[in-house]
Design an enzyme around this catalytic site. Structure first.
Site, PDB file in Angstrom:
ATOM      1  N   ASN A  36      29.741  44.998  47.250  1.00  0.00           N
ATOM      2  CA  ASN A  36      30.698  45.947  46.678  1.00  0.00           C
ATOM      3  C   ASN A  36      30.008  47.044  45.868  1.00  0.00           C
ATOM      4  OD1 ASN A  36      32.870  44.238  47.570  1.00  0.00           O
ATOM      5  ND2 ASN A  36      32.481  42.950  45.797  1.00  0.00           N
ATOM      6  N   HIS A 124      45.368  40.347  46.050  1.00  0.00           N
ATOM      7  CA  HIS A 124      44.199  39.509  45.743  1.00  0.00           C
ATOM      8  C   HIS A 124      44.605  38.192  45.074  1.00  0.00           C
ATOM      9  CE1 HIS A 124      40.380  38.617  43.477  1.00  0.00           C
ATOM     10  NE2 HIS A 124      39.844  39.090  44.592  1.00  0.00           N
ATOM     11  N   GLU A 168      47.780  46.729  45.103  1.00  0.00           N
ATOM     12  CA  GLU A 168      46.413  47.240  44.973  1.00  0.00           C
ATOM     13  C   GLU A 168      46.388  48.664  45.509  1.00  0.00           C
ATOM     14  OE1 GLU A 168      43.505  44.564  46.681  1.00  0.00           O
ATOM     15  OE2 GLU A 168      44.710  42.825  46.137  1.00  0.00           O
ATOM     16  N   SER A 172      41.187  44.909  50.229  1.00  0.00           N
ATOM     17  CA  SER A 172      39.789  44.550  50.476  1.00  0.00           C
ATOM     18  C   SER A 172      39.506  44.070  51.888  1.00  0.00           C
ATOM     19  CB  SER A 172      39.342  43.495  49.477  1.00  0.00           C
ATOM     20  OG  SER A 172      40.078  42.312  49.682  1.00  0.00           O
ATOM     21  N   ASP A 198      46.172  47.453  40.949  1.00  0.00           N
ATOM     22  CA  ASP A 198      44.789  46.984  40.847  1.00  0.00           C
ATOM     23  C   ASP A 198      43.904  47.924  41.673  1.00  0.00           C
ATOM     24  OD1 ASP A 198      42.343  45.698  41.161  1.00  0.00           O
ATOM     25  OD2 ASP A 198      43.216  43.696  41.395  1.00  0.00           O
ATOM     26  N   HIS A 201      38.883  48.290  44.158  1.00  0.00           N
ATOM     27  CA  HIS A 201      38.058  48.950  45.180  1.00  0.00           C
ATOM     28  C   HIS A 201      38.209  50.471  45.169  1.00  0.00           C
ATOM     29  CE1 HIS A 201      37.103  45.054  46.929  1.00  0.00           C
ATOM     30  NE2 HIS A 201      38.363  44.747  46.715  1.00  0.00           N
ATOM     31  N   LYS A 232      32.238  46.235  40.829  1.00  0.00           N
ATOM     32  CA  LYS A 232      32.089  46.751  42.189  1.00  0.00           C
ATOM     33  C   LYS A 232      31.364  48.100  42.148  1.00  0.00           C
ATOM     34  CE  LYS A 232      35.374  43.571  43.905  1.00  0.00           C
ATOM     35  NZ  LYS A 232      36.659  43.022  43.514  1.00  0.00           N
TER      36      LYS A 232
HETATM   37  C1  LIG Z   1      37.078  41.683  43.078  1.00  0.00           C
HETATM   38  C2  LIG Z   1      38.517  41.792  42.762  1.00  0.00           C
HETATM   39  C3  LIG Z   1      39.041  41.280  41.569  1.00  0.00           C
HETATM   40  C4  LIG Z   1      38.230  40.427  40.652  1.00  0.00           C
HETATM   41  O1  LIG Z   1      37.385  41.177  39.859  1.00  0.00           O
HETATM   42  P1  LIG Z   1      36.123  40.457  39.180  1.00  0.00           P
HETATM   43  O2  LIG Z   1      35.706  41.393  38.112  1.00  0.00           O
HETATM   44  O3  LIG Z   1      35.116  40.279  40.270  1.00  0.00           O
HETATM   45  O4  LIG Z   1      36.601  39.146  38.640  1.00  0.00           O
HETATM   46  C5  LIG Z   1      40.351  41.538  41.279  1.00  0.00           C
HETATM   47  N1  LIG Z   1      41.142  42.241  42.117  1.00  0.00           N
HETATM   48  C6  LIG Z   1      40.689  42.697  43.300  1.00  0.00           C
HETATM   49  C7  LIG Z   1      41.606  43.441  44.201  1.00  0.00           C
HETATM   50  C8  LIG Z   1      39.370  42.489  43.656  1.00  0.00           C
HETATM   51  O5  LIG Z   1      38.914  42.921  44.825  1.00  0.00           O
END
Ligand SMILES: *Cc1c(COP(=O)(O)O)cnc(C)c1O
Length: 373
Positions: A36, A124, A168, A172, A198, A201, A232
């Site tokens: 990532n 997620h 989101e 992902s 969220d 990404h 990421k």
């Molecule tokens: C990776 C991810 C998370 C978790 O984040 P971390 O900081 O790795 O715990 C949360 N939401 C989504 C959509 C993700 O891809």
């Protein structure tokens, strides 16, 4: 059956069902297309050394040695939160230990006894865990189908104090994106909607300043809870929400994964601050990344007839598990670290490779990748 035998039997069952997970190491010298590190910051020695050279005072500490509410409210945390609030133009920001902490803790702290939650079906796992932990009523709408979300609002919004709509910005597994303008329209039409997006990404990759898809769409001010992660594109660790003062204060008072955990190390907070300050100048990296993404998406469309990606995450849907494994091996033999993604992570019959591009991929390697494809 004794404890150990039961564990072994359960692991065997996972193996039989093709769901067994294993920790693996990326072989040296391969082009990593499964991580990532979207902006290619991880192995940028010059950037890292510039950071270390200007690091001073308490920002050099490797531990906060306490939760934020005790003695862990370090200057680096305060500075990072004010930078985030300033950049996003919000009243407030709050930083968490990880995206997993953020998503499992935010909703349980905010949901009341007359709240409803609407969640995208492909959200997620951390969001799903957070939703489950609330105990509130919830419905899942079809993936990326905001008309379906709207139909739930038409039926139920009036019966609840507030309806949290959780999604989101960039998904992902398919690299497809939410229409954030249509999302905020839901809130305009149903005033008791609370939007939770969220951007794990999206942050770093999209928008003029690299602040994510919501800023690119120009709707970040209408999203109540904009969550981003640092692990990421920003190549650090932790996560944040930008929000109102009232939300931030509620989280500080009620959010268990914020309260009952050690604050992030100052050195990490300072690095995140450093990277966010540098984000506007990383335009060339974003352009390179997204140019590769659209060429790869187009090449996969020509080969397979379809590819839903509109981001730097590009799925190459193959079908059977066996074919996906063979295709992954072909890329790996050519030096590209690409992994097969199989059911149950994705729907049956849609086993695929997932290209997670990085600005660190050179033009020469990218041309080679297209040739292998
Ligand atoms: C990776 C991810 C998370 C978790 O984040 P971390 O900081 O790795 O715990 C949360 N939401 C989504 C959509 C993700 O891809």
């Amino acid at each position: 059956m004794n404890f150990k035998d039961r564990l072994i039997q359960d692991l065997d069952a996972l193996r039989c069902n093709g769901m067994y997970r294993q920790l693996s190491v990326v072989p040296d010298g391969m082009v990593n297309l499964s991580g990532n590190d979207y902006l290619g910051l991880l192995e940028d020695d010059a950037l890292r050394e510039t950071f270390y050279a200007q690091l001073s005072g308490s920002d050099r500490l490797l531990s906060a040695a306490s939760s934020r509410l005790l003695t862990g409210n370090v200057p680096a945390a305060i500075a990072l939160e004010s930078l985030l609030a300033e950049r996003y133009g919000t009243e407030a920001a709050l930083v968490f230990g990880s995206g997993y902490h953020a998503n499992t803790g935010i909703l349980p702290a905010l949901v009341g006894n007359k709240s409803l939650i609407l969640s995208d079906r492909l959200n997620h796992a951390s969001l799903i865990d957070g939703i489950r932990a609330t105990g509130a009523d919830f419905y899942r709408f079809r993936h990326n189908d905001l008309a379906h979300a709207r139909s739930y609002l038409e039926r139920y919004a009036a019966s609840y104090d507030e309806v949290f709509v959780v999604t989101e910005s960039v998904f992902s597994m398919d690299g497809d994106c939410t229409d954030l303008q249509a999302l905020v329209q839901l809130k305009r039409d149903f005033p008791n909607v609370v939007l939770y997006v969220d951007e794990a990404h999206g942050v770093g990759v999209f928008g003029d300043q690299g602040l994510g898809l919501a800023t690119l769409a120009g709707v970040h001010h209408e999203i109540d809870l904009l969550v981003g992660t640092f692990g990421k594109a920003l190549c650090s660790t932790g996560a944040f929400v930008v929000c109102s003062n009232a939300i931030r204060e509620t989280l500080v008072n009620k959010m268990r994964p914020f309260i009952f955990t050690t604050a992030l190390p100052p050195v990490n907070l300072a690095w995140t601050h450093f990277v966010i300050q540098a984000l506007p100048e990383m335009h060339a990296r974003r352009t390179h990344l997204l140019a590769m993404a659209s060429r790869l998406t187009e090449a996969i469309r020509q080969k397979t007839g379809a590819c839903v990606s509109s981001s730097h995450i590009v799925p190459y849907v193959i079908g059977s598990n066996e074919a996906a494994i063979a295709e992954a091996k072909r890329f790996q033999d050519a030096g590209f670290y690409v992994l097969p993604i199989r059911p149950p992570t994705v729907p049956k019959g849609t086993a695929r490779l997932r290209f997670s591009l990085s600005a660190a991929v050179t033009d020469a390697d990218f041309e080679r990748l297209l040739n292998v494809l």
